[in-house]
Enzyme design. Structure first.
Site, short mmCIF file in Angstrom:
data_model
loop_
_atom_site.label_atom_id
_atom_site.label_comp_id
_atom_site.label_asym_id
_atom_site.label_seq_id
_atom_site.Cartn_x
_atom_site.Cartn_y
_atom_site.Cartn_z
N CYS A 83 0.82 -1.22 0.00
CA CYS A 83 0.00 0.00 0.00
C CYS A 83 0.86 1.27 0.00
CB CYS A 83 -0.93 0.00 1.20
SG CYS A 83 -1.41 -1.64 1.74
N HIS A 333 -8.92 5.42 -1.55
CA HIS A 333 -7.63 4.75 -1.37
C HIS A 333 -7.38 3.74 -2.49
CE1 HIS A 333 -4.21 2.79 0.32
NE2 HIS A 333 -4.82 1.98 1.16
#
Lengths: 384, 134
Positions: A83, A333
């Site tokens: 991430c 996100h």
């Protein structure tokens, strides 16, 4: 090492882009960054992405995006750090320019997630964790964060409600960001009654599945004056790592990678510490991560990250503004792209172009991209 | 899970076997071939007893692929009595009020529905310590 600045930014609004594929998302963001900088020159691209192989069956991604954008035959490399891939791509572009290897480099972050159903995305996201000892036992990425959140509440006597202010602040700020996915405010009641994903984590503790791409054009500071937009200097760029498995750390509630990368960054930028930071774009993929980030980066003592949020200190007019354009929770996100959006939003703040959530007199901003359950942290400090 | 990989993991999955560093005496689960503290490769298998206390827990409502038929299910982190923390599924917890700090023990159970290769993956899970087992 040469001083490096950001002279152009470009982004695709975060959404479920049914009509845009991976290659087009990345190429569009790249061309928008060049347009913003008023140039068509890119000597190399570094593409931050985590899931193209898992979700799109596509490796060799950077070449594909260079091809789609009309950049061939320049150097093009994909950067993966779970991430934190977006932050890592900015870091790669920074080191390429600082070292003198290239002069004009694009950091691009791109992720395409919405072609899949939830179980496929849950499996793909779990590849950020230990495949044999976490994901292999059915422990999803949300579950790892839920384990942390419950332990945090146990050790510090906090409640689920204490985390509400993080999510409410993100949504409040996203309302004013035309590139954000969730441009609607939420109330404390919405937060309290939200559907549980992995207790105590609910939907409103978690950043959602989405598509997006963002890009930045970097060049040496001594060449930046020739371009029309205000140059924002990268005053620090750092990366630190920790065990991949959450259980293998001496104290899972202390995120050492954030601690080390933040404090190296303060030193590199010539700052005394977190008090010199005017805004902090943390990796708020889950509300618990916001709390742990504030504590590891030195903004709050252990167990008091939630206190800063509850007291309103993370609002744009507070002393530690966070998620000022929505953060991962409100803006969205798109995993490997998020780190680039974060740096882009700090640039918007330092240019004074952040709109209604502009942080007054913002001079120094920090963006932090975290991969896995705190196993890699990439920190950038920018100055105007 | 691929068969050679499953085979490689069998001692840790079936028996909760980790390693001990012979130079600095540190215990590891999962086992490590190289001690990250002293970088010694002089490590040997170490059999954990399989007892510990619950460090944290949650329930997986959205299972990843391959875990759909057993979901929702409980998972936790367990502090083994020998020191290391282990992340694992919890089992035999229907009707049990899970509490941080409760005593748990390791059992061997089916971990996944069935692998894409057709065989069933077994491994450790933890359950509340049976009364009388103390």
């Amino acid at each position: 090492m040469r001083d490096v600045g950001i002279i152009g930014i470009g982004q695709v609004p975060i959404s479920e882009h049914w009509d845009l594929c991976l290659r087009d998302l990345g190429a569009l963001a790249a061309l928008r960054a060049l347009e913003d900088a008023g140039t068509d020159r890119a000597d190399a691209i570094f593409v931050g992405n985590m899931l193209a192989g898992e979700l799109s069956g596509q490796e060799n991604l950077a070449t594909l995006i260079a091809d789609s954008a009309g950049f061939l035959p320049i150097e093009a490399l994909r950067i993966e750090a779970a991430c934190a891939a977006g932050g890592a791509a900015v870091r790669a572009a920074y080191t390429a320019v600082a070292s003198g290897a290239h002069d004009f480099v694009l950091a691009i972050g791109v992720e395409k997630m919405t072609d899949h159903l939830t179980d496929g995305i849950t499996s793909a996201l779990a590849t950020a964790a230990d495949a044999d000892y976490e994901a292999g036992h059915g422990v999803s990425f949300v579950a790892l964060n839920a384990l942390l959140m419950r332990r945090y509440m146990h050790e510090y006597g906090s409640t689920h409600e204490d985390f509400a202010a993080f999510s409410i602040n993100s949504h409040e700020n996203a309302v004013h960001n035309p590139n954000a996915m969730y441009r609607m405010p939420i109330t404390a009641e919405d937060y309290a009654t939200s559907t549980v994903v992995s207790d105590p984590i609910t939907i409103l503790d978690s950043a959602a599945i989405c598509d997006g791409a963002a890009a930045l054009l970097l060049c040496p500071m001594d060449q930046a004056a020739a371009f029309p937009r205000q140059t924002i200097e990268i005053a620090a760029s750092t990366v630190a790592t920790d065990t991949l498995g959450l259980a293998e750390r001496p104290d899972p509630l202390h995120w050492g990678a954030i601690d080390v990368s933040s404090h190296h960054a303060y030193e590199q930028a010539g700052l005394a510490g977190p008090a010199d930071i005017d805004l902090y774009e943390a990796h708020d993929a889950f509300t618990i991560v916001s709390a742990l980030s504030l504590e590891a980066a030195g903004f709050a003592r252990r167990g008091e990250g939630v206190t800063l949020a509850r007291e309103g200190r993370i609002a744009p007019d507070g002393d530690v503004p966070m998620s000022t354009l929505g953060g991962l929770k409100g803006r969205g996100h798109p995993i490997g792209a998020s780190g680039v959006y974060q740096v882009l939003e700090v640039v918007q703040q330092l240019r004074g172009e952040a709109g209604p959530t502009q942080v007054k007199n913002a001079k120094v901003g920090m963006a932090q991209s975290v991969g896995g359950s705190g196993s890699v942290a990439v920190t950038h400090i920018l100055k105007n | 899970m691929q068969l050679p990989r499953y085979h490689r993991l069998r001692r840790s999955f079936y028996r909760l076997e980790g390693t001990r560093c012979n130079r600095c005496d540190r215990l590891f689960f999962p086992g490590r071939r190289i001690c990250p503290d002293c970088r010694s490769q002089d490590v040997e298998p170490y059999q954990f007893r399989g007892r510990g206390t619950l460090y944290s827990f949650t329930n997986v409502q959205q299972p990843p692929r391959g875990f759909g038929s057993i979901g929702p299910y409980a998972v936790g982190m367990v502090r083994l009595e020998e020191g290391p923390l282990v992340t694992s599924q919890l089992t035999d917890v229907d009707g049990v009020d899970l509490v941080i700090g409760m005593e748990v023990e390791m059992v061997t159970r089916k971990i996944q529905d069935s692998s894409e290769h057709g065989y069933i993956v077994y491994g450790y899970k933890f359950r509340p310590l049976l009364t009388g087992a103390r």
